[in-house]
Design a protein around this motif. Structure first.
Motif, PDB file in Angstrom:
ATOM      1  N   PHE A   1      41.375  29.706  37.169  1.00  0.00           N
ATOM      2  CA  PHE A   1      41.407  31.153  37.069  1.00  0.00           C
ATOM      3  C   PHE A   1      41.555  31.714  38.472  1.00  0.00           C
ATOM      4  O   PHE A   1      40.824  31.325  39.383  1.00  0.00           O
ATOM      5  CB  PHE A   1      40.123  31.676  36.411  1.00  0.00           C
ATOM      6  CG  PHE A   1      39.975  31.202  34.998  1.00  0.00           C
ATOM      7  CD1 PHE A   1      40.535  31.908  33.956  1.00  0.00           C
ATOM      8  CD2 PHE A   1      39.297  30.018  34.725  1.00  0.00           C
ATOM      9  CE1 PHE A   1      40.418  31.455  32.653  1.00  0.00           C
ATOM     10  CE2 PHE A   1      39.172  29.553  33.425  1.00  0.00           C
ATOM     11  CZ  PHE A   1      39.743  30.275  32.383  1.00  0.00           C
TER      12      PHE A   1
ATOM     13  N   TYR B   1      44.795  38.807  31.251  1.00  0.00           N
ATOM     14  CA  TYR B   1      45.534  38.031  32.230  1.00  0.00           C
ATOM     15  C   TYR B   1      46.958  38.542  32.407  1.00  0.00           C
ATOM     16  O   TYR B   1      47.631  38.885  31.452  1.00  0.00           O
ATOM     17  CB  TYR B   1      45.547  36.550  31.849  1.00  0.00           C
ATOM     18  CG  TYR B   1      44.158  35.976  31.772  1.00  0.00           C
ATOM     19  CD1 TYR B   1      43.437  35.748  32.932  1.00  0.00           C
ATOM     20  CD2 TYR B   1      43.559  35.721  30.553  1.00  0.00           C
ATOM     21  CE1 TYR B   1      42.148  35.260  32.874  1.00  0.00           C
ATOM     22  CE2 TYR B   1      42.265  35.227  30.495  1.00  0.00           C
ATOM     23  CZ  TYR B   1      41.572  34.996  31.655  1.00  0.00           C
ATOM     24  OH  TYR B   1      40.292  34.521  31.607  1.00  0.00           O
TER      25      TYR B   1
ATOM     26  N   SER C   1      37.036  27.329  38.474  1.00  0.00           N
ATOM     27  CA  SER C   1      37.316  26.321  37.459  1.00  0.00           C
ATOM     28  C   SER C   1      35.989  25.723  37.020  1.00  0.00           C
ATOM     29  O   SER C   1      34.987  25.828  37.741  1.00  0.00           O
ATOM     30  CB  SER C   1      38.239  25.234  38.017  1.00  0.00           C
ATOM     31  OG  SER C   1      38.671  24.368  36.994  1.00  0.00           O
TER      32      SER C   1
ATOM     33  N   ASP D   1      44.265  39.304  37.268  1.00  0.00           N
ATOM     34  CA  ASP D   1      43.668  38.052  36.806  1.00  0.00           C
ATOM     35  C   ASP D   1      44.763  37.167  36.232  1.00  0.00           C
ATOM     36  O   ASP D   1      45.553  37.622  35.394  1.00  0.00           O
ATOM     37  CB  ASP D   1      42.616  38.312  35.721  1.00  0.00           C
ATOM     38  CG  ASP D   1      41.401  39.047  36.237  1.00  0.00           C
ATOM     39  OD1 ASP D   1      40.887  38.646  37.292  1.00  0.00           O
ATOM     40  OD2 ASP D   1      40.967  40.014  35.580  1.00  0.00           O
TER      41      ASP D   1
ATOM     42  N   HIS E   1      45.660  32.863  35.001  1.00  0.00           N
ATOM     43  CA  HIS E   1      45.107  31.532  34.729  1.00  0.00           C
ATOM     44  C   HIS E   1      46.239  30.582  34.373  1.00  0.00           C
ATOM     45  O   HIS E   1      47.304  30.986  33.914  1.00  0.00           O
ATOM     46  CB  HIS E   1      44.051  31.569  33.626  1.00  0.00           C
ATOM     47  CG  HIS E   1      44.622  31.592  32.242  1.00  0.00           C
ATOM     48  ND1 HIS E   1      45.248  32.687  31.706  1.00  0.00           N
ATOM     49  CD2 HIS E   1      44.683  30.630  31.299  1.00  0.00           C
ATOM     50  CE1 HIS E   1      45.653  32.410  30.489  1.00  0.00           C
ATOM     51  NE2 HIS E   1      45.333  31.164  30.215  1.00  0.00           N
TER      52      HIS E   1
ATOM     53  N   ALA F   1      41.315  24.262  33.660  1.00  0.00           N
ATOM     54  CA  ALA F   1      41.828  25.626  33.707  1.00  0.00           C
ATOM     55  C   ALA F   1      41.491  26.189  35.085  1.00  0.00           C
ATOM     56  O   ALA F   1      40.376  26.023  35.573  1.00  0.00           O
ATOM     57  CB  ALA F   1      41.198  26.477  32.620  1.00  0.00           C
TER      58      ALA F   1
END
Length: 173
Positions: free
Chosen positions: A57, A19, A78, A38, A40, A55
């Protein structure tokens, strides 16, 4: 001593996660370069809905083909329980105080591969327009609102996340 070792291992593990880093793939066969980011974050919640934080993403890809227009797509996902409504067909980007509606072009529900799991992943994608791209480049803050049926979820991204998004938008092969 044991707590120190666990803390060091945890920090090292978090640094290795994919991430927040732009990955570059050059494909000489297609004569294209793809940049992928990426990210999150966790949705905001209040005391009354503490168990409902999710969460979020977010994956942004920028594909540059020789001789054609650059395409930037955004994918978000999610997890939802089987008792929740599916992901809505639209959401919002809030850039500073400006709210921009996002119409999802493709929504999917991916069942969990764990037997008897009550969770599934809901995802959506959309193309980032030139207007949204310019708004992102000029923004100082980014929040995303998505819906489970009519129930809203707000996710705030950090200033460093927004900085990396701007870096991806400005990336060239």
């Amino acid at each position: 001593m044991r707590k120190s070792i666990i803390a060091i291992i945890s920090i090292f593990a978090l640094e290795c996660l994919p991430y927040g880093n732009i990955k570059i793939v050059k494909d000489d066969y297609k004569n294209q370069t793809t940049f992928t980011l990426d990210l999150h974050t966790t949705t905001n919640y209040t005391i009354t809905d503490i168990g409902k934080a999710k969460a979020l993403f977010l994956t942004i890809t920028k594909t540059i083909n020789a001789g054609s227009e650059t395409l930037i797509k955004c994918y978000l996902s999610s997890q939802f329980s089987i008792h929740e409504q599916p992901l809505g067909h639209s959401g919002f980007f809030k850039l500073d105080d400006k709210k921009i509606i996002i119409k999802f072009q493709n929504t999917k529900i991916i069942p969990n591969s764990i037997r008897k799991s009550s969770l599934s992943t809901h995802s959506a994608e959309f193309v980032i327009s030139n207007e949204l791209k310019n708004d992102l480049l000029n923004a100082n803050s980014l929040s995303v609102r998505f819906y489970s049926g009519e129930l809203p979820f707000d996710a705030d991204f950090s200033s460093s996340d927004l900085r990396v998004i701007k870096e991806l938008i400005n990336s060239n092969p």
